[in-house]
Design an enzyme around this catalytic site. Structure first.
Site, PDB file in Angstrom:
ATOM      1  CE  LYS A  55       7.097  -6.242   5.425  1.00  0.00           C
ATOM      2  NZ  LYS A  55       5.889  -6.107   4.596  1.00  0.00           N
TER       3      LYS A  55
ATOM      4  NE  ARG B 216      10.157  -8.427  -0.169  1.00  0.00           N
ATOM      5  CZ  ARG B 216       9.976  -7.294   0.512  1.00  0.00           C
ATOM      6  NH1 ARG B 216      10.818  -6.945   1.446  1.00  0.00           N
ATOM      7  NH2 ARG B 216       8.946  -6.539   0.253  1.00  0.00           N
TER       8      ARG B 216
ATOM      9  NE  ARG C  89       3.388   2.592   2.181  1.00  0.00           N
ATOM     10  CZ  ARG C  89       3.980   1.408   2.108  1.00  0.00           C
ATOM     11  NH1 ARG C  89       4.323   0.782   3.223  1.00  0.00           N
ATOM     12  NH2 ARG C  89       4.235   0.859   0.960  1.00  0.00           N
TER      13      ARG C  89
ATOM     14  NE  ARG D 204       7.465   2.060  -0.667  1.00  0.00           N
ATOM     15  CZ  ARG D 204       7.466   0.913   0.003  1.00  0.00           C
ATOM     16  NH1 ARG D 204       7.560   0.934   1.328  1.00  0.00           N
ATOM     17  NH2 ARG D 204       7.394  -0.237  -0.615  1.00  0.00           N
TER      18      ARG D 204
ATOM     19  NE  ARG E 267       5.176  -3.327  -2.863  1.00  0.00           N
ATOM     20  CZ  ARG E 267       4.712  -2.196  -2.334  1.00  0.00           C
ATOM     21  NH1 ARG E 267       4.211  -1.254  -3.120  1.00  0.00           N
ATOM     22  NH2 ARG E 267       4.750  -2.011  -1.039  1.00  0.00           N
TER      23      ARG E 267
HETATM   24  P1  AP5 Z   1       3.444  -0.256   6.681  1.00  0.00           P
HETATM   25  O1  AP5 Z   1       3.838  -0.409   8.097  1.00  0.00           O
HETATM   26  O2  AP5 Z   1       4.107   0.809   5.895  1.00  0.00           O
HETATM   27  O3  AP5 Z   1       3.505  -1.665   5.937  1.00  0.00           O
HETATM   28  P2  AP5 Z   1       4.749  -2.592   5.564  1.00  0.00           P
HETATM   29  O4  AP5 Z   1       4.373  -3.988   5.964  1.00  0.00           O
HETATM   30  O5  AP5 Z   1       6.013  -2.038   6.113  1.00  0.00           O
HETATM   31  O6  AP5 Z   1       4.637  -2.493   3.997  1.00  0.00           O
HETATM   32  P3  AP5 Z   1       5.689  -2.130   2.862  1.00  0.00           P
HETATM   33  O7  AP5 Z   1       4.859  -1.768   1.673  1.00  0.00           O
HETATM   34  O8  AP5 Z   1       6.688  -1.160   3.295  1.00  0.00           O
HETATM   35  O9  AP5 Z   1       6.286  -3.519   2.652  1.00  0.00           O
HETATM   36  P4  AP5 Z   1       6.927  -4.059   1.379  1.00  0.00           P
HETATM   37  O10 AP5 Z   1       7.337  -5.403   1.896  1.00  0.00           O
HETATM   38  O11 AP5 Z   1       6.097  -4.069   0.165  1.00  0.00           O
HETATM   39  O12 AP5 Z   1       8.029  -2.981   1.040  1.00  0.00           O
HETATM   40  P5  AP5 Z   1       9.597  -2.955   1.237  1.00  0.00           P
HETATM   41  O13 AP5 Z   1       9.986  -1.563   1.483  1.00  0.00           O
HETATM   42  O14 AP5 Z   1      10.039  -4.012   2.163  1.00  0.00           O
HETATM   43  O15 AP5 Z   1       1.868  -0.030   6.629  1.00  0.00           O
HETATM   44  C1  AP5 Z   1       1.186   0.310   5.428  1.00  0.00           C
HETATM   45  C2  AP5 Z   1       0.132   1.414   5.698  1.00  0.00           C
HETATM   46  O16 AP5 Z   1      -0.909   0.882   6.507  1.00  0.00           O
HETATM   47  C3  AP5 Z   1       0.692   2.606   6.452  1.00  0.00           C
HETATM   48  O17 AP5 Z   1       0.123   3.775   5.909  1.00  0.00           O
HETATM   49  C4  AP5 Z   1       0.225   2.409   7.900  1.00  0.00           C
HETATM   50  O18 AP5 Z   1      -0.014   3.631   8.550  1.00  0.00           O
HETATM   51  C5  AP5 Z   1      -1.040   1.604   7.730  1.00  0.00           C
HETATM   52  N1  AP5 Z   1      -1.190   0.592   8.784  1.00  0.00           N
HETATM   53  C6  AP5 Z   1      -0.209  -0.174   9.334  1.00  0.00           C
HETATM   54  N2  AP5 Z   1      -0.720  -1.019  10.256  1.00  0.00           N
HETATM   55  C7  AP5 Z   1      -2.058  -0.767  10.291  1.00  0.00           C
HETATM   56  C8  AP5 Z   1      -3.152  -1.309  11.040  1.00  0.00           C
HETATM   57  N3  AP5 Z   1      -2.956  -2.273  11.973  1.00  0.00           N
HETATM   58  N4  AP5 Z   1      -4.381  -0.811  10.803  1.00  0.00           N
HETATM   59  C9  AP5 Z   1      -4.593   0.177   9.880  1.00  0.00           C
HETATM   60  N5  AP5 Z   1      -3.600   0.726   9.149  1.00  0.00           N
HETATM   61  C10 AP5 Z   1      -2.350   0.268   9.336  1.00  0.00           C
HETATM   62  O19 AP5 Z   1      10.088  -3.400  -0.226  1.00  0.00           O
HETATM   63  C11 AP5 Z   1       9.919  -2.579  -1.364  1.00  0.00           C
HETATM   64  C12 AP5 Z   1      10.607  -3.213  -2.567  1.00  0.00           C
HETATM   65  O20 AP5 Z   1      12.027  -3.314  -2.318  1.00  0.00           O
HETATM   66  C13 AP5 Z   1      10.191  -4.655  -2.893  1.00  0.00           C
HETATM   67  O21 AP5 Z   1       9.052  -4.678  -3.706  1.00  0.00           O
HETATM   68  C14 AP5 Z   1      11.455  -5.195  -3.594  1.00  0.00           C
HETATM   69  O22 AP5 Z   1      11.524  -4.747  -4.934  1.00  0.00           O
HETATM   70  C15 AP5 Z   1      12.589  -4.533  -2.817  1.00  0.00           C
HETATM   71  N6  AP5 Z   1      13.053  -5.339  -1.683  1.00  0.00           N
HETATM   72  C16 AP5 Z   1      13.005  -4.985  -0.355  1.00  0.00           C
HETATM   73  N7  AP5 Z   1      13.510  -5.957   0.426  1.00  0.00           N
HETATM   74  C17 AP5 Z   1      13.879  -6.968  -0.420  1.00  0.00           C
HETATM   75  C18 AP5 Z   1      14.442  -8.257  -0.217  1.00  0.00           C
HETATM   76  N8  AP5 Z   1      14.707  -8.718   1.020  1.00  0.00           N
HETATM   77  N9  AP5 Z   1      14.679  -9.029  -1.311  1.00  0.00           N
HETATM   78  C19 AP5 Z   1      14.416  -8.595  -2.554  1.00  0.00           C
HETATM   79  N10 AP5 Z   1      13.876  -7.380  -2.824  1.00  0.00           N
HETATM   80  C20 AP5 Z   1      13.597  -6.567  -1.756  1.00  0.00           C
END
Ligand code: AP5
Ligand code: ZN
Length: 217
Positions: free
Chosen positions: A13, A88, A127, A161, A172
């Site tokens: 994402k 979410r 990552r 992270r 997660r």
């Molecule tokens: P990346 O693009 O970083 O993946 P992502 O989908 O953005 O994953 P996140 O881990 O950031 O998502 P998340 O939902 O767990 O975290 P968030 O910050 O929202 O890609 C990952 C890796 O793969 C990278 O190294 C990239 O280079 C590689 N890659 C990407 N695409 C690829 C491909 N096609 N092929 C190969 N490699 C690839 O949330 C974190 C925490 O915050 C949550 O756990 C929660 O506690 C809190 N939080 C955030 N939002 C909310 C909400 N709305 N409600 C409640 N709690 C929340």
């Protein structure tokens, strides 16, 4: 244009949102990034969120919807938005409908990045990002062009992270399966969901999203 990028942790994402920002001047609203900024700044929200995030659980609906509302208000009405990591839960999906309606916006598209869970642990544990500008990298899939130097800003400092360890990733994913995946049918019923193969290489995923946006009006 208002679109949601939906998918489990590590689905890509953030990677794809960054591309859309670059190529179309859209604005990425990532609740994860907002919460990490709040933790770093030591705000009351950050203090409350830190332990929950480190455990891989979800922060309260009211906190994240509040953050999204504030950010939407700071944007002009004509700015196109990508929601990344929000909504979410069913309550957040409902809150987003209200937040958009109050501001004369409408949800155009939900793009689901479909991935295999086993690959996600590998993606997430490999990552890292630039400590200065936040550009994202991966130990195997996206190394800086010059070793140890950020492609974007030239910095030599990188970070990982605290929630990117295998145990937290499993929590997660369970949160995603239990609370986030069930909101998809809400959008399916509206006929605005497109599924994209998130296992394809980054450029191909980007192409698929571009095609969807080109036909979305
Ligand atoms: P990346 O693009 O970083 O993946 P992502 O989908 O953005 O994953 P996140 O881990 O950031 O998502 P998340 O939902 O767990 O975290 P968030 O910050 O929202 O890609 C990952 C890796 O793969 C990278 O190294 C990239 O280079 C590689 N890659 C990407 N695409 C690829 C491909 N096609 N092929 C190969 N490699 C690839 O949330 C974190 C925490 O915050 C949550 O756990 C929660 O506690 C809190 N939080 C955030 N939002 C909310 C909400 N709305 N409600 C409640 N709690 C929340
Ligand atoms: Zn950088």
């Amino acid at each position: 244009l208002n679109i949601i990028l939906l998918g489990p942790p590590g689905a890509g994402k953030g990677t794809q949102a960054a591309r859309l920002e670059e190529e179309h001047g859209m604005v990425q609203l990532s609740t994860g990034d907002m919460l990490r900024a709040a933790v770093k700044a030591g705000t009351p929200t950050g203090l409350q969120a830190k332990a929950v995030m480190d455990a891989g659980e979800l922060v309260s609906d009211s906190i994240v919807s509040g953050l999204i509302g504030e950010r939407l208000d700071a944007l002009g009405p004509d700015v196109s938005v990508i929601f990344d990591g929000y909504p979410r839960t069913a309550a957040q999906a409902e809150a987003l409908d209200a937040l958009l309606a109050e501001r004369g916006r409408k949800l155009d598209h939900v793009i689901e990045l479909v991935v295999e869970e086993d690959a996600l642990v590998d993606r997430i544990t490999g990552r890292f990002s630039c400590a200065k500008c936040g550009a994202g990298y991966h130990d195997r899939y996206k190394l800086p062009k010059v070793e140890g130097t950020c492609d974007v800003c030239g910095s030599h400092e990188f970070k990982r992270r605290p929630d990117d360890n295998e145990e937290t990733v499993r929590t997660r994913m369970a949160e995603y399966r239990g609370k986030t995946a069930p909101i998809l049918p809400i959008y399916e019923e509206r006929g605005i969901v497109t599924h994209v193969d998130g296992m394809a290489p980054i450029d191909e995923v980007n192409d698929a999203i571009e095609t969807i946006l080109a036909t979305a009006t």
